[in-house]
Scaffold this motif. Sequence first.
Motif, mmCIF file in Angstrom:
data_model
loop_
_atom_site.group_PDB
_atom_site.id
_atom_site.type_symbol
_atom_site.label_atom_id
_atom_site.label_comp_id
_atom_site.label_asym_id
_atom_site.label_seq_id
_atom_site.Cartn_x
_atom_site.Cartn_y
_atom_site.Cartn_z
ATOM 1 N N PHE B 118 0.835 -1.202 0.000
ATOM 2 C CA PHE B 118 0.000 0.000 0.000
ATOM 3 C C PHE B 118 0.875 1.259 0.000
ATOM 4 N N VAL B 119 1.883 1.286 0.871
ATOM 5 C CA VAL B 119 2.730 2.487 0.974
ATOM 6 C C VAL B 119 3.568 2.671 -0.293
ATOM 7 N N ALA B 120 4.049 1.566 -0.875
ATOM 8 C CA ALA B 120 4.812 1.662 -2.127
ATOM 9 C C ALA B 120 3.925 2.237 -3.234
ATOM 10 N N SER B 121 2.677 1.774 -3.320
ATOM 11 C CA SER B 121 1.745 2.282 -4.337
ATOM 12 C C SER B 121 1.398 3.736 -4.069
ATOM 13 N N LEU B 122 1.262 4.075 -2.780
ATOM 14 C CA LEU B 122 0.967 5.459 -2.382
ATOM 15 C C LEU B 122 2.085 6.394 -2.868
ATOM 16 N N LEU B 123 3.340 5.965 -2.668
ATOM 17 C CA LEU B 123 4.476 6.787 -3.125
ATOM 18 C C LEU B 123 4.466 6.883 -4.651
ATOM 19 N N ALA B 124 4.123 5.774 -5.321
ATOM 20 C CA ALA B 124 4.041 5.793 -6.790
ATOM 21 C C ALA B 124 2.959 6.766 -7.248
ATOM 22 N N GLY B 125 1.821 6.776 -6.558
ATOM 23 C CA GLY B 125 0.739 7.702 -6.898
ATOM 24 C C GLY B 125 1.172 9.152 -6.722
ATOM 25 N N MET B 126 1.878 9.426 -5.621
ATOM 26 C CA MET B 126 2.368 10.786 -5.377
ATOM 27 C C MET B 126 3.389 11.186 -6.444
ATOM 28 N N ALA B 127 4.275 10.248 -6.786
ATOM 29 C CA ALA B 127 5.298 10.525 -7.798
ATOM 30 C C ALA B 127 4.646 10.783 -9.148
ATOM 31 N N SER B 128 3.573 10.051 -9.463
ATOM 32 C CA SER B 128 2.873 10.247 -10.734
ATOM 33 C C SER B 128 2.376 11.683 -10.842
ATOM 34 N N VAL B 129 1.758 12.185 -9.758
ATOM 35 C CA VAL B 129 1.243 13.560 -9.763
ATOM 36 C C VAL B 129 2.395 14.550 -9.927
ATOM 37 N N GLU B 130 3.487 14.283 -9.219
ATOM 38 C CA GLU B 130 4.661 15.156 -9.257
ATOM 39 C C GLU B 130 5.221 15.254 -10.688
ATOM 40 N N LEU B 131 5.370 14.096 -11.340
ATOM 41 C CA LEU B 131 5.947 14.064 -12.684
ATOM 42 C C LEU B 131 4.991 14.687 -13.699
ATOM 43 N N TRP B 132 3.683 14.430 -13.521
ATOM 44 C CA TRP B 132 2.677 15.013 -14.411
ATOM 45 C C TRP B 132 2.702 16.533 -14.300
ATOM 46 N N GLN B 133 2.815 17.012 -13.034
ATOM 47 C CA GLN B 133 2.864 18.458 -12.796
ATOM 48 C C GLN B 133 4.070 19.084 -13.491
ATOM 49 N N ARG B 134 5.184 18.370 -13.417
ATOM 50 C CA ARG B 134 6.403 18.899 -14.016
ATOM 51 C C ARG B 134 6.276 18.972 -15.532
ATOM 52 N N ARG B 135 5.610 17.967 -16.118
ATOM 53 C CA ARG B 135 5.423 17.964 -17.575
ATOM 54 C C ARG B 135 4.533 19.116 -17.999
ATOM 55 N N VAL B 136 3.474 19.342 -17.212
ATOM 56 C CA VAL B 136 2.565 20.445 -17.523
ATOM 57 C C VAL B 136 3.322 21.770 -17.456
ATOM 58 N N ALA B 137 4.161 21.915 -16.415
ATOM 59 C CA ALA B 137 4.926 23.156 -16.237
ATOM 60 C C ALA B 137 5.876 23.364 -17.413
ATOM 61 N N GLN B 138 6.525 22.277 -17.874
ATOM 62 C CA GLN B 138 7.474 22.387 -18.988
ATOM 63 C C GLN B 138 6.765 22.736 -20.283
ATOM 64 N N THR B 139 5.581 22.126 -20.481
ATOM 65 C CA THR B 139 4.815 22.412 -21.695
ATOM 66 C C THR B 139 4.426 23.884 -21.725
ATOM 67 N N ARG B 140 4.008 24.393 -20.555
ATOM 68 C CA ARG B 140 3.616 25.808 -20.482
ATOM 69 C C ARG B 140 4.805 26.710 -20.795
ATOM 70 N N LEU B 141 5.977 26.323 -20.239
ATOM 71 C CA LEU B 141 7.193 27.103 -20.449
ATOM 72 C C LEU B 141 7.542 27.097 -21.933
ATOM 73 N N ALA B 142 7.398 25.907 -22.576
ATOM 74 C CA ALA B 142 7.694 25.778 -24.002
ATOM 75 C C ALA B 142 6.743 26.650 -24.816
ATOM 76 N N ASP B 143 5.460 26.689 -24.399
ATOM 77 C CA ASP B 143 4.471 27.511 -25.102
ATOM 78 C C ASP B 143 4.854 28.984 -25.051
ATOM 79 N N VAL B 144 5.341 29.401 -23.896
ATOM 80 C CA VAL B 144 5.708 30.808 -23.720
ATOM 81 C C VAL B 144 6.860 31.172 -24.664
ATOM 82 N N HIS B 145 7.794 30.205 -24.833
ATOM 83 C CA HIS B 145 8.986 30.503 -25.629
ATOM 84 C C HIS B 145 8.781 30.280 -27.122
ATOM 85 N N THR B 146 7.620 29.678 -27.487
ATOM 86 C CA THR B 146 7.360 29.477 -28.910
ATOM 87 C C THR B 146 6.892 30.795 -29.514
ATOM 88 N N PRO B 147 7.525 31.252 -30.577
ATOM 89 C CA PRO B 147 7.139 32.542 -31.154
ATOM 90 C C PRO B 147 5.762 32.469 -31.822
#
Lengths: 147, 147
Positions: B118-147
Motif C-alpha cells: 500500500f505504501v509503495a503504491s501510495l508513493l508511486a501515486g504521489m510521484a505520478s502527480v509530481e511528474l505530471w505536474q512537471r510535464r505540464v509546467a514544462q509544456t507551459r514554459l515551451a508555449d511561452v517561448h514558442t514565437p
Amino acid sequence: MFTIDWSAFTPVPSAVGGVLIGAAAAALALGGGKIAGVSGIVGGALADALAARAQTTWRLQFVLGIVLAAVLWSLWGSIPGTFTHTSWLVWAIGGWLVGAGSRLGSGCASGHGVCGLARLSPRSFAAVATFTATAIATAVAVHRLLH
Amino acid sequence: MDLLALFCGLLFGLGVLLSGMSDPTRVLGFLDLAGPWNPSLLVVLVCAVLTAFIPLQLAQRRRVSLLGEAVAFPQTRPINRRLLLGSALFGVGWGLTGLCPGPALAALPSLHAAVWLFVASLLAGMASVELWQRRVAQTRLADVHTP
C-alpha cells in the motif's frame, strides 16, 4: 437496516487517541508554523527527492516519529489491524489512488481532516465532504458486491 | 525544529495506534454504512479537531512560530476542480482499503506485506502527480517561448 456496532465501538481510546493527534497538530503549528498533514509531508519529501533537492529535514523527522512510535508500540503489544480483508490488487490500486488523490487534492485525513477543519478552511471542508462521500460510496459498493 | 517534528510525529503515531485507526476494518466499519456501523473514527476526528482548534487559530494569526520559524500555512485559494477531483480519488482509495497515509505509516512496523505494498503504491501515486505536474509546467514554459 442501519445498526450501530456497539461491540466494536471504543469511545475512550478513540477520544484519547484523537486528543493526542490534535495535540501533535497543535504543537507542530504553534511551535514550528507547519501543518501536520501526512500526505503533504511525505509528498513534499518525495518531491525534494525526485528533483534531487536537499531534503527539508523536519519532514523526515516527523515521518521517523510516526514509525518510531509504532516500533515502540510493538515492543508492548501488536499493532492494531490484520490487513487480510482484501486482495493484493486492491491494496495496490487503493494505495495509488490515496497517494495521487491526496497530492492532487492537497491533503488527506490529517491535513484537511484535522488541521484544515480546525483552521476553518473552506477548501478543507469541501475536501473532507468530498472524500468522505466517495469513501462511503466505495465502501458501501464493495460491501454490496461481496454480500 | 527537527526535534519538535520528531516529537510531534511520535505523538501523532501514538494517537493513531491508541485510537485503533491503523486497523482498516475499524475505518471501514465507519465508512461502510451498509454494515454494522462503528462510530469510533468520528470520535477520533472530533476530539482531534477540538484539541487542535484554539492552537491552530492562534497559530494562523502569527507570522512567526514560537520557535521562530515562518508560519507556512497554505494560502487561501478558491475551491477548484483539482481539489475536488483529487479528494474524490483519495476517498475511493480510502474506501477500498480502509487506509490513509498517517495510519499506513504507523502500520509499517507491523511488517504486513499488504501495508508495505500500500505504501509503495501510495508513493508511486504521489510521484505520478509530481511528474505530471512537471510535464505540464514544462509544456507551459515551451508555449511561452514558442514565437
